[in-house]
Design a protein around this motif. Structure first.
Motif, PDB file in Angstrom:
ATOM      1  N   SER A 396       0.831  -1.197   0.000  1.00  0.00           N
ATOM      2  CA  SER A 396       0.000   0.000   0.000  1.00  0.00           C
ATOM      3  C   SER A 396       0.867   1.249   0.000  1.00  0.00           C
ATOM      4  N   ALA A 397       0.325   2.336  -0.514  1.00  0.00           N
ATOM      5  CA  ALA A 397       1.046   3.605  -0.521  1.00  0.00           C
ATOM      6  C   ALA A 397       1.025   4.217   0.877  1.00  0.00           C
ATOM      7  N   PHE A 398       2.066   4.969   1.200  1.00  0.00           N
ATOM      8  CA  PHE A 398       2.111   5.655   2.487  1.00  0.00           C
ATOM      9  C   PHE A 398       2.662   7.061   2.293  1.00  0.00           C
ATOM     10  N   ALA A 399       2.166   7.984   3.116  1.00  0.00           N
ATOM     11  CA  ALA A 399       2.554   9.386   3.008  1.00  0.00           C
ATOM     12  C   ALA A 399       3.929   9.613   3.618  1.00  0.00           C
ATOM     13  N   LEU A 400       4.723  10.436   2.956  1.00  0.00           N
ATOM     14  CA  LEU A 400       6.055  10.789   3.438  1.00  0.00           C
ATOM     15  C   LEU A 400       6.027  12.178   4.074  1.00  0.00           C
ATOM     16  N   THR A 401       6.874  12.364   5.070  1.00  0.00           N
ATOM     17  CA  THR A 401       7.004  13.667   5.723  1.00  0.00           C
ATOM     18  C   THR A 401       8.335  14.285   5.343  1.00  0.00           C
ATOM     19  N   ALA A 402       8.304  15.517   4.868  1.00  0.00           N
ATOM     20  CA  ALA A 402       9.536  16.217   4.520  1.00  0.00           C
ATOM     21  C   ALA A 402      10.256  16.642   5.793  1.00  0.00           C
ATOM     22  N   THR A 403      11.514  16.205   5.945  1.00  0.00           N
ATOM     23  CA  THR A 403      12.281  16.498   7.161  1.00  0.00           C
ATOM     24  C   THR A 403      13.475  17.398   6.915  1.00  0.00           C
ATOM     25  N   GLY A 404      13.810  17.640   5.653  1.00  0.00           N
ATOM     26  CA  GLY A 404      14.934  18.492   5.311  1.00  0.00           C
ATOM     27  C   GLY A 404      15.077  18.564   3.806  1.00  0.00           C
ATOM     28  N   PRO A 405      16.056  19.303   3.307  1.00  0.00           N
ATOM     29  CA  PRO A 405      16.260  19.388   1.861  1.00  0.00           C
ATOM     30  C   PRO A 405      16.455  18.000   1.247  1.00  0.00           C
ATOM     31  N   ASP A 406      15.559  17.608   0.357  1.00  0.00           N
ATOM     32  CA  ASP A 406      15.611  16.314  -0.326  1.00  0.00           C
ATOM     33  C   ASP A 406      15.488  15.126   0.627  1.00  0.00           C
ATOM     34  N   GLN A 407      14.999  15.370   1.838  1.00  0.00           N
ATOM     35  CA  GLN A 407      14.895  14.311   2.850  1.00  0.00           C
ATOM     36  C   GLN A 407      13.433  14.089   3.240  1.00  0.00           C
ATOM     37  N   PHE A 408      13.015  12.810   3.259  1.00  0.00           N
ATOM     38  CA  PHE A 408      11.652  12.468   3.628  1.00  0.00           C
ATOM     39  C   PHE A 408      11.673  11.227   4.525  1.00  0.00           C
ATOM     40  N   GLY A 409      10.629  11.089   5.326  1.00  0.00           N
ATOM     41  CA  GLY A 409      10.581   9.939   6.219  1.00  0.00           C
ATOM     42  C   GLY A 409       9.189   9.381   6.397  1.00  0.00           C
ATOM     43  N   PHE A 410       9.142   8.139   6.843  1.00  0.00           N
ATOM     44  CA  PHE A 410       7.899   7.480   7.252  1.00  0.00           C
ATOM     45  C   PHE A 410       8.199   6.824   8.597  1.00  0.00           C
ATOM     46  N   ASP A 411       7.923   7.559   9.674  1.00  0.00           N
ATOM     47  CA  ASP A 411       8.362   7.155  11.004  1.00  0.00           C
ATOM     48  C   ASP A 411       7.790   5.827  11.458  1.00  0.00           C
ATOM     49  N   GLN A 412       6.565   5.523  11.058  1.00  0.00           N
ATOM     50  CA  GLN A 412       5.928   4.303  11.541  1.00  0.00           C
ATOM     51  C   GLN A 412       6.727   3.055  11.194  1.00  0.00           C
ATOM     52  N   ALA A 413       7.390   3.069  10.041  1.00  0.00           N
ATOM     53  CA  ALA A 413       8.195   1.926   9.627  1.00  0.00           C
ATOM     54  C   ALA A 413       9.687   2.210   9.729  1.00  0.00           C
ATOM     55  N   GLY A 414      10.055   3.374  10.275  1.00  0.00           N
ATOM     56  CA  GLY A 414      11.465   3.711  10.409  1.00  0.00           C
ATOM     57  C   GLY A 414      12.168   3.896   9.082  1.00  0.00           C
ATOM     58  N   ILE A 415      11.442   4.413   8.072  1.00  0.00           N
ATOM     59  CA  ILE A 415      11.992   4.580   6.721  1.00  0.00           C
ATOM     60  C   ILE A 415      12.472   6.019   6.514  1.00  0.00           C
ATOM     61  N   GLN A 416      13.655   6.149   5.939  1.00  0.00           N
ATOM     62  CA  GLN A 416      14.197   7.453   5.542  1.00  0.00           C
ATOM     63  C   GLN A 416      14.561   7.404   4.060  1.00  0.00           C
ATOM     64  N   LEU A 417      14.104   8.389   3.311  1.00  0.00           N
ATOM     65  CA  LEU A 417      14.410   8.475   1.893  1.00  0.00           C
ATOM     66  C   LEU A 417      15.182   9.762   1.621  1.00  0.00           C
ATOM     67  N   SER A 418      16.308   9.611   0.951  1.00  0.00           N
ATOM     68  CA  SER A 418      17.123  10.766   0.555  1.00  0.00           C
ATOM     69  C   SER A 418      17.194  10.800  -0.972  1.00  0.00           C
ATOM     70  N   PHE A 419      16.821  11.940  -1.545  1.00  0.00           N
ATOM     71  CA  PHE A 419      16.781  12.066  -3.004  1.00  0.00           C
ATOM     72  C   PHE A 419      17.973  12.858  -3.526  1.00  0.00           C
ATOM     73  N   ASP A 420      18.426  12.471  -4.702  1.00  0.00           N
ATOM     74  CA  ASP A 420      19.467  13.186  -5.437  1.00  0.00           C
ATOM     75  C   ASP A 420      18.914  13.454  -6.835  1.00  0.00           C
ATOM     76  N   PRO A 421      18.023  14.468  -6.966  1.00  0.00           N
ATOM     77  CA  PRO A 421      17.325  14.715  -8.238  1.00  0.00           C
ATOM     78  C   PRO A 421      18.229  14.898  -9.447  1.00  0.00           C
ATOM     79  N   PRO A 422      19.354  15.650  -9.335  1.00  0.00           N
ATOM     80  CA  PRO A 422      20.186  15.827 -10.538  1.00  0.00           C
ATOM     81  C   PRO A 422      20.699  14.510 -11.126  1.00  0.00           C
TER      82      PRO A 422
END
Length: 441
Positions: A396-422
């Motif tokens: 299932s899809a889950f909502a991400l929370t923006a925590t910093g520049p290019d940084q997002f998280g999903f605390d319930q599952a302890g997930i951190q996503l860091s993006f490098d768009p370029p």
């Protein structure tokens, strides 16, 4: 939906510091207050040592719509922690010579696939191969409706077998539903009655029982999930379905009393406790091993509807902890690590929940489908107005929370996503592991 009051008071009914273990209770309070204030969790905690409650707190609501605050007496559905109670009652039957670990399932339910090869030990240790009926596609369509024992058994039979008995281990609620039914057959009483006579009364549990329809007037909590700053009510599983796998209601104080009674020989013999503790392919017989740095505990987690819970006992330290929540938007393991770190006086920094509010057009650079050579799944990133969503293959899809520049998280599952768009890259971190993803063209 009702707005969550940010200033919901932390309710303190007891805080006793024993000479055997002093800890920073104020810091523990701060952790729980922080989780509640930032819409990460609400519920109740109890910690005991050597049979004494040393810390008890409750925070948030038992009923958000009626604005009924939670207290340490609030009762929660504890989900799969019920399996520890069921396993205890099975070992009591073994001690009464009414059953053995080698008894096969065909003595009770011959229609279950491979019943003649499935033993009581296999059921206790999730080695039966019986398919987990709550994973079936149609489960969501009926889980709020009452079912008879025969109807549930028919569903289990229909689900079939996933592997040869004792070939390996795989978690299945069907194992403990069947064990609950076997308890009823051998005692010739309902599971609810046996629970009271064989466990609750022996361990002195005044607030532990087989659940029914939630009654907030009886100090029972409703469950919720967080949607932005609101609490949305969860559906309510009919308790005829989970049975011995997940139908018990309790409080954290009762839970630490139960596990203390179990580990001090008041419910089963020391030899049978050792069997319950023996782990094979990650599963004991009714409990798991839960390590914490150089310490080892035993217990079980639980989840049903929006309720989440955890119960653990450290035999060497004689410390028990129970955490019951009726709304959780944070990783349960991270919350428990925080509580135990504070209790045992280990270095721990309180979490900071810094969030950013981004404009919809700022999210466009992150959307797309990402693949990794390290994991056999893809993650699709989408947006809905100014909220980013992640969805892994088959999940299932889950909502991400923006925590910093290019940084997002999903605390319930302890997930951190860091993006490098370029460079069209995304890094996923979870449970201490790091995975690199590349955006597909």
């Amino acid at each position: 939906m009702n707005k969550l009051i940010k200033a919901t008071a932390l309710l303190l009914l007891s805080a006793i510091t024993l000479q055997a273990q002093t800890f920073d209770a104020a810091k523990m309070d701060s952790l729980l207050q922080t989780l509640n204030r930032h819409d990460k969790a609400m519920g109740s905690v109890a910690i005991g040592q050597k049979g004494q409650n040393v810390y008890t707190r409750a925070y948030g609501y038992a009923d958000a719509e009626a604005k009924i605050p939670a207290t340490p007496q609030t009762r929660y559905r504890i989900g799969s922690i019920s399996k520890m109670f069921t396993a205890t009652m099975i070992f009591q039957l073994i001690e009464k010579k009414k059953l053995s670990l080698a008894t096969t399932l065909d003595k009770f339910y011959p229609a279950v696939p491979h019943a003649a090869q499935i033993t009581i030990a296999d059921l206790l240790q999730h080695r039966s191969g019986i398919h987990n009926f709550t994973d079936a596609d149609d489960y969501a369509a009926y889980h709020t409706q009452p079912k008879t024992h025969d109807e549930i058994v028919a569903l289990i039979v229909k689900g079939g077998s996933d592997f040869t008995p004792n070939e390996k281990a795989a978690y299945s609620n069907a194992n403990y539903v069947l064990l609950g039914y076997i308890i009823e057959q051998l005692y010739k009483q309902s599971y609810a009655e046996v629970l009271q006579t064989q466990v609750a009364k022996k361990a002195g549990l005044a607030n532990t029982y087989y659940g029914g329809k939630i009654n907030t007037q009886a100090q029972e909590a409703r469950s919720y999930h967080y949607t932005d700053n609101t609490l949305t009510p969860e559906t309510e599983t009919d308790m005829s379905i989970p049975g011995g796998a997940g139908a018990i209601v309790s409080t954290p104080s009762d839970l630490i009393r139960f596990i203390r009674a179990l580990f001090t020989g008041r419910l089963v013999s020391p030899g049978n406790l050792e069997l319950m503790k023996t782990v094979k392919d990650q599963y004991g017989m009714g409990m798991f091993q839960i390590p914490f740095h150089d310490r080892v505990s035993f217990g079980h987690s639980g989840g049903i509807d929006g309720f989440s819970s955890m119960l653990a006992y450290f035999p060497k330290e004689e410390v028990s902890i129970a955490y019951c929540t009726n709304a959780l938007n944070y990783n349960m393991n991270d919350a428990l690590i925080g509580m135990l770190s504070i209790y045992f006086g280990m270095p721990y920094t309180l979490p900071e929940f810094n969030t950013l509010v981004l404009k919809p057009e700022e999210l466009d650079k992150y959307t797309g489908t990402y693949a990794s050579t390290q994991l056999p799944l893809k993650i699709t990133i989408t947006k809905d107005v100014n909220v980013l969503f992640a969805q892994a293959t088959g999940q299932s899809a889950f909502a991400l929370t923006a925590t910093g520049p290019d940084q997002f998280g999903f605390d319930q599952a302890g997930i951190q996503l860091s993006f490098d768009p370029p460079n069209n890259k995304m890094t996923l971190k979870q449970s201490g592991q790091t995975y690199l993803f590349t955006k597909e063209p």
